[in-house]
Design a protein around this motif. Structure first.
Motif, PDB file in Angstrom:
ATOM      1  N   ILE A 197      -4.992 -14.118 -26.744  1.00 51.52           N
ATOM      2  CA  ILE A 197      -4.245 -13.074 -26.718  1.00 51.52           C
ATOM      3  C   ILE A 197      -4.288 -12.057 -27.658  1.00 51.52           C
ATOM      4  CG2 ILE A 197      -1.660 -12.606 -27.206  1.00 51.52           C
ATOM      5  CD1 ILE A 197      -0.679 -15.298 -26.538  1.00 51.52           C
ATOM      6  N   GLU A 198      -4.655 -12.353 -28.778  1.00 53.74           N
ATOM      7  CA  GLU A 198      -5.044 -11.237 -29.695  1.00 53.74           C
ATOM      8  C   GLU A 198      -6.596 -10.411 -29.244  1.00 53.74           C
ATOM      9  OE1 GLU A 198      -3.347 -10.242 -32.052  1.00 53.74           O
ATOM     10  OE2 GLU A 198      -1.814 -11.481 -32.166  1.00 53.74           O
ATOM     11  N   MET A 199      -7.380 -11.153 -28.717  1.00 54.78           N
ATOM     12  CA  MET A 199      -8.544 -10.669 -28.047  1.00 54.78           C
ATOM     13  C   MET A 199      -8.321  -9.582 -26.829  1.00 54.78           C
ATOM     14  SD  MET A 199     -11.999 -12.380 -26.512  1.00 54.78           S
ATOM     15  CE  MET A 199     -11.038 -12.949 -25.212  1.00 54.78           C
ATOM     16  N   ILE A 200      -7.176  -9.881 -26.189  1.00 59.63           N
ATOM     17  CA  ILE A 200      -7.025  -9.137 -25.136  1.00 59.63           C
ATOM     18  C   ILE A 200      -6.303  -7.898 -25.466  1.00 59.63           C
ATOM     19  CG2 ILE A 200      -5.428  -8.954 -23.078  1.00 59.63           C
ATOM     20  CD1 ILE A 200      -5.898 -11.959 -22.556  1.00 59.63           C
ATOM     21  N   ARG A 201      -5.369  -7.932 -26.570  1.00 61.66           N
ATOM     22  CA  ARG A 201      -4.905  -6.813 -26.882  1.00 61.66           C
ATOM     23  C   ARG A 201      -5.699  -6.092 -27.907  1.00 61.66           C
ATOM     24  NH1 ARG A 201       0.072  -9.973 -30.194  1.00 61.66           N
ATOM     25  NH2 ARG A 201       1.631 -10.282 -28.255  1.00 61.66           N
ATOM     26  N   TYR A 202      -6.542  -6.664 -28.340  1.00 63.21           N
ATOM     27  CA  TYR A 202      -7.693  -5.871 -28.984  1.00 63.21           C
ATOM     28  C   TYR A 202      -8.495  -5.092 -28.034  1.00 63.21           C
ATOM     29  CZ  TYR A 202     -11.567  -4.628 -32.129  1.00 63.21           C
ATOM     30  OH  TYR A 202     -12.716  -3.882 -33.098  1.00 63.21           O
ATOM     31  N   VAL A 203      -8.932  -5.704 -27.249  1.00 61.11           N
ATOM     32  CA  VAL A 203      -9.964  -4.867 -26.141  1.00 61.11           C
ATOM     33  C   VAL A 203      -8.927  -3.746 -25.494  1.00 61.11           C
ATOM     34  CG1 VAL A 203     -11.168  -5.120 -24.049  1.00 61.11           C
ATOM     35  CG2 VAL A 203     -11.378  -6.952 -25.781  1.00 61.11           C
ATOM     36  N   ARG A 204      -7.730  -3.977 -25.040  1.00 67.28           N
ATOM     37  CA  ARG A 204      -7.006  -2.974 -24.452  1.00 67.28           C
ATOM     38  C   ARG A 204      -6.932  -1.864 -25.199  1.00 67.28           C
ATOM     39  NH1 ARG A 204      -2.456  -6.919 -21.415  1.00 67.28           N
ATOM     40  NH2 ARG A 204      -3.651  -7.446 -19.825  1.00 67.28           N
ATOM     41  N   GLY A 205      -6.639  -2.025 -26.720  1.00 66.41           N
ATOM     42  CA  GLY A 205      -6.448  -0.899 -27.613  1.00 66.41           C
ATOM     43  C   GLY A 205      -7.564  -0.009 -27.679  1.00 66.41           C
ATOM     44  N   VAL A 206      -8.688  -0.620 -27.943  1.00 62.01           N
ATOM     45  CA  VAL A 206     -10.010  -0.017 -27.848  1.00 62.01           C
ATOM     46  C   VAL A 206     -10.193   0.978 -26.786  1.00 62.01           C
ATOM     47  CG1 VAL A 206     -12.526  -0.066 -28.224  1.00 62.01           C
ATOM     48  CG2 VAL A 206     -11.223  -1.529 -29.562  1.00 62.01           C
ATOM     49  N   ASN A 207     -10.024   0.377 -25.738  1.00 63.51           N
ATOM     50  CA  ASN A 207     -10.064   1.142 -24.255  1.00 63.51           C
ATOM     51  C   ASN A 207      -9.496   2.379 -24.129  1.00 63.51           C
ATOM     52  OD1 ASN A 207     -12.471  -0.543 -23.214  1.00 63.51           O
ATOM     53  ND2 ASN A 207     -11.213  -2.010 -22.267  1.00 63.51           N
ATOM     54  N   ARG A 208      -8.074   2.194 -24.568  1.00 63.47           N
ATOM     55  CA  ARG A 208      -6.984   3.092 -24.450  1.00 63.47           C
ATOM     56  C   ARG A 208      -7.160   4.336 -25.346  1.00 63.47           C
ATOM     57  NH1 ARG A 208      -2.398   4.391 -27.066  1.00 63.47           N
ATOM     58  NH2 ARG A 208      -2.578   2.633 -28.430  1.00 63.47           N
ATOM     59  N   LEU A 209      -7.903   4.115 -26.664  1.00 65.13           N
ATOM     60  CA  LEU A 209      -7.864   5.104 -27.506  1.00 65.13           C
ATOM     61  C   LEU A 209      -9.421   5.835 -27.114  1.00 65.13           C
ATOM     62  CD1 LEU A 209      -6.885   3.773 -30.885  1.00 65.13           C
ATOM     63  CD2 LEU A 209      -5.939   5.342 -29.607  1.00 65.13           C
ATOM     64  N   LEU A 210     -10.154   5.164 -26.804  1.00 60.17           N
ATOM     65  CA  LEU A 210     -11.650   5.881 -26.389  1.00 60.17           C
ATOM     66  C   LEU A 210     -11.405   6.547 -25.027  1.00 60.17           C
ATOM     67  CD1 LEU A 210     -14.359   3.002 -27.103  1.00 60.17           C
ATOM     68  CD2 LEU A 210     -13.731   5.174 -28.432  1.00 60.17           C
ATOM     69  N   LYS A 211     -10.466   6.108 -24.191  1.00 65.19           N
ATOM     70  CA  LYS A 211     -10.306   6.844 -23.087  1.00 65.19           C
ATOM     71  C   LYS A 211      -9.583   8.418 -23.308  1.00 65.19           C
ATOM     72  CE  LYS A 211     -10.500   3.236 -19.530  1.00 65.19           C
ATOM     73  NZ  LYS A 211      -9.925   2.375 -18.624  1.00 65.19           N
ATOM     74  N   LEU A 212      -8.698   8.150 -24.243  1.00 64.19           N
ATOM     75  CA  LEU A 212      -8.018   9.379 -24.826  1.00 64.19           C
ATOM     76  C   LEU A 212      -8.779  10.464 -25.444  1.00 64.19           C
ATOM     77  CD1 LEU A 212      -4.939   7.734 -26.477  1.00 64.19           C
ATOM     78  CD2 LEU A 212      -4.839   9.088 -24.072  1.00 64.19           C
ATOM     79  N   HIS A 213      -9.988  10.055 -26.110  1.00 59.93           N
ATOM     80  CA  HIS A 213     -10.794  10.921 -26.612  1.00 59.93           C
ATOM     81  C   HIS A 213     -11.454  11.934 -25.671  1.00 59.93           C
ATOM     82  CE1 HIS A 213     -14.257  12.607 -29.126  1.00 59.93           C
ATOM     83  NE2 HIS A 213     -13.271  12.658 -29.897  1.00 59.93           N
ATOM     84  N   ARG A 214     -11.435  13.158 -25.645  1.00 57.33           N
ATOM     85  CA  ARG A 214     -11.927  14.175 -24.860  1.00 57.33           C
ATOM     86  C   ARG A 214     -13.024  15.070 -25.497  1.00 57.33           C
ATOM     87  NH1 ARG A 214      -5.930  16.862 -22.518  1.00 57.33           N
ATOM     88  NH2 ARG A 214      -5.102  14.751 -22.215  1.00 57.33           N
ATOM     89  N   GLY A 215     -13.401  14.900 -26.641  1.00 61.20           N
ATOM     90  CA  GLY A 215     -14.390  15.755 -27.323  1.00 61.20           C
ATOM     91  C   GLY A 215     -15.862  15.137 -26.613  1.00 61.20           C
ATOM     92  N   ASN A 216     -16.806  15.978 -27.112  1.00 53.85           N
ATOM     93  CA  ASN A 216     -18.363  15.435 -26.805  1.00 53.85           C
ATOM     94  C   ASN A 216     -18.901  14.860 -28.107  1.00 53.85           C
ATOM     95  OD1 ASN A 216     -18.820  17.669 -28.328  1.00 53.85           O
ATOM     96  ND2 ASN A 216     -19.519  18.899 -27.006  1.00 53.85           N
ATOM     97  N   LYS A 217     -18.233  14.567 -29.296  1.00 51.09           N
ATOM     98  CA  LYS A 217     -18.898  13.909 -30.366  1.00 51.09           C
ATOM     99  C   LYS A 217     -17.902  12.978 -31.046  1.00 51.09           C
ATOM    100  CE  LYS A 217     -21.893  17.675 -31.786  1.00 51.09           C
ATOM    101  NZ  LYS A 217     -22.085  18.633 -32.837  1.00 51.09           N
ATOM    102  N   ILE A 218     -18.730  11.998 -31.506  1.00 52.95           N
ATOM    103  CA  ILE A 218     -17.991  10.940 -32.100  1.00 52.95           C
ATOM    104  C   ILE A 218     -18.939  10.604 -33.531  1.00 52.95           C
ATOM    105  CG2 ILE A 218     -17.553   8.454 -32.492  1.00 52.95           C
ATOM    106  CD1 ILE A 218     -16.944   8.389 -29.373  1.00 52.95           C
ATOM    107  N   ASP A 219     -18.036  10.641 -34.612  1.00 50.44           N
ATOM    108  CA  ASP A 219     -18.717  10.288 -35.826  1.00 50.44           C
ATOM    109  C   ASP A 219     -19.112   9.122 -36.020  1.00 50.44           C
ATOM    110  OD1 ASP A 219     -18.977  13.308 -36.411  1.00 50.44           O
ATOM    111  OD2 ASP A 219     -17.242  13.306 -37.525  1.00 50.44           O
TER     112      ASP A 219
END
Length: 466
Positions: free
Chosen positions: A86-108
């Motif tokens: 359960i925690e793994m599913i939550r974690y993966v979904r959270g990472v996917n959601r935040l990375l999709k929200l990022h609109r910039g062309n750079k990540i530090d």
């Protein structure tokens, strides 16, 4: 009453209007807002989205540092019975959601720290491709825990170069902007690592741990900028060659009988763990070419090396430039510890000596007569007066005869120059910055024993008990 509420509402609207009119920050150019956000953590930057419409999506264009560390969640899974699935599913979904929200062309920075494995390869592959596409500077994947039986495999070189996420119109390689790469508890091939070293002109730090696909590895190249190299528990590794003109720090645990250095003229910080320490200690004459240049040395010494303390060399090659010496010693029985001060004797410029005692089983309160004789002999062989040693730190001090005798011997050695000796009575572990809570009774006895050292302090020296 209605009149009062109405007038209060009008005042609040007027105040909000004044605030909006005086909101000079929101009127700044986008470049300035991005600069302001760059000083904030990801959580703080996301929090600015509620300030106004102008700020709502501002953070998504910022070259963020995405630190998806879930160490607290993993401890909850291990010790509180929480469901890993359960925690793994939550974690993966959270990472996917935040990375999709990022609109910039750079990540530090992209740091993924959770127990993931081969089952998650589609998501992780996409995270890696996205990070490389957005010119990531620091990439860390740490898949500890349940990942060991079915480890995630880092994308092959062909997969990375042929990725649809990587435009063929871009002339640079995927790793051009990368300065730090950490691949922990996953598998990666030598072809990928060799490509990274050959094509990543900015790479300064490389860490690989637990790879099951790395049988031989060459860190070679006159133009390498690599300053920090860390290799841990890559079990198939049989051949390692290092020729890196800018390498300063090397951290290693793995097979002994490995002599990797062909050329490392700037190497000054060496950290060795487990079995390789045995070869380093008992075959030190093989490393004369770089030992004299070391300024910092850390050794994590396993119990089987401690058991050979009777054969511990009392004369080491001189470490003329060594300023800091750190030892972490695994204790399984009541063996004397004084032999390790021969390393201090070989380091005339040493300023700081730190020792962490790692207990694998309870130690006897008293040494056997044979061990007492061995300790006395070691004391005579290592007896000397050190003129530079200022700081001594002993962690995991129980006040048993081995560590108490060692503390007394250290006070004798540093009688000329010592400024402080710090005694930490809390039980230590193999993990970084983690300590076991000792029982109050044991800790109280250890502190009481440590206070007896005060009578032996050199003039002007301070005793600190933690």
């Amino acid at each position: 009453m209605l009149q009062q509420l109405s007038s209060r509402s009008v005042l609040q609207k007027r105040d909000l209007g004044d605030i909006y009119l005086n909101d000079q920050i929101s009127r700044l150019p986008d470049e300035v807002l991005t600069l302001i956000l760059s000083f904030l953590s990801l959580k703080e930057a996301m929090g600015t989205s509620v300030l106004s419409r102008r700020w709502r999506h501002a953070w998504t264009y910022n070259p963020c540092s995405f630190n998806f560390s879930a160490e607290k969640t993993m401890y909850g899974i291990m010790y509180s019975g929480r469901s890993h699935e359960i925690e793994m599913i939550r974690y993966v979904r959270g990472v996917n959601r935040l990375l999709k929200l990022h609109r910039g062309n750079k990540i530090d920075q992209l740091r993924v720290c959770f127990s993931l494995n081969a089952r998650n390869h589609r998501d992780v592959d996409e995270w890696v491709r996205l990070a490389l596409q957005k010119k990531v500077k620091s990439l860390e994947l740490d898949f500890f825990g349940h990942s060991q039986s079915n480890p995630y495999i880092f994308p092959s070189l062909q997969e990375l170069l042929n990725s649809t996420a990587w435009s063929s119109s871009i002339s640079t390689t995927p790793f051009t902007h990368l300065k730090s790469l950490s691949l922990i508890h996953l598998s990666v091939t030598k072809e990928v690592l060799h490509y990274v070293l050959a094509n990543c002109c900015s790479l300064e730090q490389l860490c690989v741990e637990g790879s099951k696909q790395l049988s031989d590895f060459k860190v070679v190249g006159p133009s390498l900028k690599l300053k920090y190299l860390e290799l841990h528990r890559c079990e198939p590794l049989q051949n390692l060659e290092i020729s890196a003109p800018n390498l300063v720090t090397f951290v290693y645990s793995g097979p002994k009988e490995m002599h990797p250095f062909k050329d490392a003229p700037l190497l000054s910080d060496l950290r060795l763990h487990d079995q390789y320490c045995y070869d380093f200690i008992f075959e030190s004459h093989r490393r004369l070419s770089f030992m004299s240049r070391l300024e910092k040395l850390h050794l994590t010494i396993p119990p089987d090396v401690v058991m050979n303390s009777a054969y511990f060399p009392h004369e080491f090659p001189k470490l003329h430039n060594l300023k800091q010496l750190e030892l972490a010693i695994g204790l399984a029985r009541g063996y004397p510890l004084i032999c390790y001060t021969s390393l201090i004797k070989a380091s005339p410029s040493l300023l700081r000596f730190a020792l962490k005692l790692l207990y694998f089983e309870p130690l006897p309160a008293e040494l056997s007569p044979m061990m007492v004789r061995r300790g006395n002999r070691q004391r005579e062989l290592t007896k000397h007066s050190h003129e530079c040693l200022k700081f001594i730190e002993l962690s995991g001090f129980y006040g048993h005869q081995p560590d108490f005798d060692l503390a007394l011997h250290l006070l004798e050695i540093a009688c000329v120059s010592l400024e402080s000796i710090t005694i930490d009575t809390c039980k230590q572990t193999l993990f970084k910055n983690e300590r076991f809570a000792s029982s109050r009774k044991k800790e109280s006895k250890a502190k009481e024993r440590a206070r007896k050292l005060e009578a032996k302090l050199p003039p002007g020296a301070e005793l600190v008990i933690l």
